[in-house]
Design an enzyme around this catalytic site. Structure first.
Site, mmCIF file in Angstrom:
data_model
loop_
_atom_site.group_PDB
_atom_site.id
_atom_site.type_symbol
_atom_site.label_atom_id
_atom_site.label_comp_id
_atom_site.label_asym_id
_atom_site.label_seq_id
_atom_site.Cartn_x
_atom_site.Cartn_y
_atom_site.Cartn_z
ATOM 1 N N GLU A 71 0.716 -1.033 -0.032
ATOM 2 C CA GLU A 71 -0.015 0.050 0.056
ATOM 3 C C GLU A 71 0.915 1.315 -0.080
ATOM 4 O O GLU A 71 1.853 1.343 0.788
ATOM 5 C CB GLU A 71 -0.823 0.082 1.208
ATOM 6 C CG GLU A 71 -1.991 -0.865 1.201
ATOM 7 C CD GLU A 71 -1.666 -2.158 2.264
ATOM 8 O OE1 GLU A 71 -0.884 -2.223 3.095
ATOM 9 O OE2 GLU A 71 -2.138 -3.201 1.820
ATOM 10 N N TYR A 125 6.278 1.086 -8.785
ATOM 11 C CA TYR A 125 5.821 -0.362 -8.791
ATOM 12 C C TYR A 125 4.897 -0.681 -10.075
ATOM 13 O O TYR A 125 5.243 -2.133 -10.203
ATOM 14 C CB TYR A 125 4.627 -0.502 -7.531
ATOM 15 C CG TYR A 125 5.127 -0.269 -6.238
ATOM 16 C CD1 TYR A 125 6.064 -1.242 -5.754
ATOM 17 C CD2 TYR A 125 5.079 0.738 -5.471
ATOM 18 C CE1 TYR A 125 6.801 -1.385 -4.627
ATOM 19 C CE2 TYR A 125 5.630 0.819 -4.233
ATOM 20 C CZ TYR A 125 6.537 -0.198 -3.643
ATOM 21 O OH TYR A 125 7.134 -0.204 -2.544
HETATM 22 C C1 LIG Z 1 9.936 4.692 -4.796
HETATM 23 C C2 LIG Z 1 11.303 4.568 -4.557
HETATM 24 C C3 LIG Z 1 11.687 3.255 -3.358
HETATM 25 C C4 LIG Z 1 12.154 4.007 -5.760
HETATM 26 O O1 LIG Z 1 13.434 3.713 -5.532
HETATM 27 P P1 LIG Z 1 14.600 3.819 -6.504
HETATM 28 O O2 LIG Z 1 15.781 3.069 -6.160
HETATM 29 O O3 LIG Z 1 14.768 5.378 -6.742
HETATM 30 O O4 LIG Z 1 13.728 3.263 -8.065
HETATM 31 P P2 LIG Z 1 14.783 2.488 -9.223
HETATM 32 O O5 LIG Z 1 15.902 3.411 -9.529
HETATM 33 O O6 LIG Z 1 15.086 1.002 -8.905
HETATM 34 O O7 LIG Z 1 13.691 2.570 -10.408
HETATM 35 C C5 LIG Z 1 13.254 1.451 -11.264
HETATM 36 C C6 LIG Z 1 12.205 1.780 -12.041
HETATM 37 O O8 LIG Z 1 11.216 2.521 -11.530
HETATM 38 C C7 LIG Z 1 10.366 3.698 -12.233
HETATM 39 N N1 LIG Z 1 10.631 4.724 -11.302
HETATM 40 C C8 LIG Z 1 11.236 5.152 -10.145
HETATM 41 N N2 LIG Z 1 11.278 6.182 -9.462
HETATM 42 C C9 LIG Z 1 10.418 6.641 -10.313
HETATM 43 C C10 LIG Z 1 9.996 8.369 -10.328
HETATM 44 N N3 LIG Z 1 9.962 9.188 -9.356
HETATM 45 N N4 LIG Z 1 8.997 8.641 -11.213
HETATM 46 C C11 LIG Z 1 8.659 7.694 -12.276
HETATM 47 N N5 LIG Z 1 9.307 6.314 -12.363
HETATM 48 C C12 LIG Z 1 9.943 5.941 -11.589
HETATM 49 C C13 LIG Z 1 11.416 3.892 -13.393
HETATM 50 O O9 LIG Z 1 10.516 2.841 -14.372
HETATM 51 C C14 LIG Z 1 12.645 2.975 -12.851
HETATM 52 O O10 LIG Z 1 13.419 2.799 -14.106
HETATM 53 P P3 LIG Z 1 14.463 3.859 -14.937
HETATM 54 O O11 LIG Z 1 15.196 4.452 -13.922
HETATM 55 O O12 LIG Z 1 15.219 2.941 -15.706
HETATM 56 O O13 LIG Z 1 13.490 4.660 -15.432
HETATM 57 C C15 LIG Z 1 12.044 5.826 -4.277
HETATM 58 O O14 LIG Z 1 11.437 6.940 -4.976
HETATM 59 C C16 LIG Z 1 11.781 6.063 -2.750
HETATM 60 O O15 LIG Z 1 12.326 5.771 -1.678
HETATM 61 N N6 LIG Z 1 10.651 6.882 -2.730
HETATM 62 C C17 LIG Z 1 10.340 7.452 -1.337
HETATM 63 C C18 LIG Z 1 9.783 6.295 -0.368
HETATM 64 C C19 LIG Z 1 8.417 5.953 -1.034
HETATM 65 O O16 LIG Z 1 7.538 6.413 -1.519
HETATM 66 N N7 LIG Z 1 8.408 4.614 -0.720
HETATM 67 C C20 LIG Z 1 7.302 3.769 -1.508
HETATM 68 C C21 LIG Z 1 6.170 3.607 -0.655
HETATM 69 S S1 LIG Z 1 6.277 2.182 0.839
#
Ligand SMILES: CC(C)(COP(=O)(O)OP(=O)(O)OC[C@H]1O[C@@H](n2cnc3c(N)ncnc32)[C@H](O)[C@@H]1OP(=O)(O)O)[C@@H](O)C(=O)NCCC(=O)NCCS
Length: 150
Positions: free
Chosen positions: A97, A109
């Site tokens: 969620e 996701y």
């Molecule tokens: C969501 C989160 C965990 C993603 O982690 P991350 O290490 O930056 O993600 P990745 O680099 O592995 O991304 C994988 C793919 O997901 C998608 N993606 C990741 N972040 C994105 C963003 N901000 N906007 C759009 N797509 C995104 C992309 O397709 C990406 O591939 P690409 O970079 O080759 O385009 C990170 O943004 C975060 O910590 N956010 C704050 C906490 C949070 O919201 N946690 C989730 C709720 S529990």
């Protein structure tokens, strides 16, 4: 990280150190930490995930990556690791969620094969809605296989 990146703006803070410590000790819970390889700060926490393993379902409670390390594949690597573990444990789906207005998390996701399952009004302290997403593991086994198909 949970307070600043996930629970930010909500009343209070629910993932306090005692709750995380409880998760670390729980046998059904997996707590994952990604550490940076960057010289000078080697070993610092770059990201983390907390997931609960049930009989057929894994629930992802928390996942975050430090803003300085986002979009480097760390989130993807952690989910990949969890999927491998879930498959080994015989789990067939993952749920998670997130706050309905967390569009970055939704995109993340979705990119990893999760699909919208439910909108839950007032899920967070009766104030904010959540989106529940789900990923079935049986059709496409691993994340790398899935990523090749999109
Ligand atoms: C969501 C989160 C965990 C993603 O982690 P991350 O290490 O930056 O993600 P990745 O680099 O592995 O991304 C994988 C793919 O997901 C998608 N993606 C990741 N972040 C994105 C963003 N901000 N906007 C759009 N797509 C995104 C992309 O397709 C990406 O591939 P690409 O970079 O080759 O385009 C990170 O943004 C975060 O910590 N956010 C704050 C906490 C949070 O919201 N946690 C989730 C709720 S529990």
């Amino acid at each position: 990280m949970s307070r600043c990146l996930i629970e930010v703006g909500l009343r209070g803070w629910t993932w306090h150190p005692t709750r995380v410590a409880r998760a670390l000790r729980a046998r059904e819970t997996c707590v994952l930490v990604a550490q940076t390889e960057i010289a000078d700060v080697r070993g610092a926490v770059a990201g983390f995930a907390i997931a609960e393993f049930g009989d057929t379902k894994m629930h992802l409670s928390l996942l975050a990556v430090q803003p300085t390390h986002q979009r480097c594949g760390i989130g993807l690597a952690m989910i990949d690791w969890l999927i491998e573990s879930a498959l080994t444990a015989g789990i067939d789906h993952i749920t998670v969620e997130m706050r309905a207005n967390n569009f970055a998390a939704r995109s993340f996701y979705e990119a990893l094969g999760f699909r919208h399952q439910q909108y839950i009004g007032g899920y967070y302290q009766n104030i904010e809605a959540a989106i529940r997403m789900r990923r079935d593991l049986l059709q496409t086994a691993t994340l790398s296989e899935y990523r090749k198909t999109v």
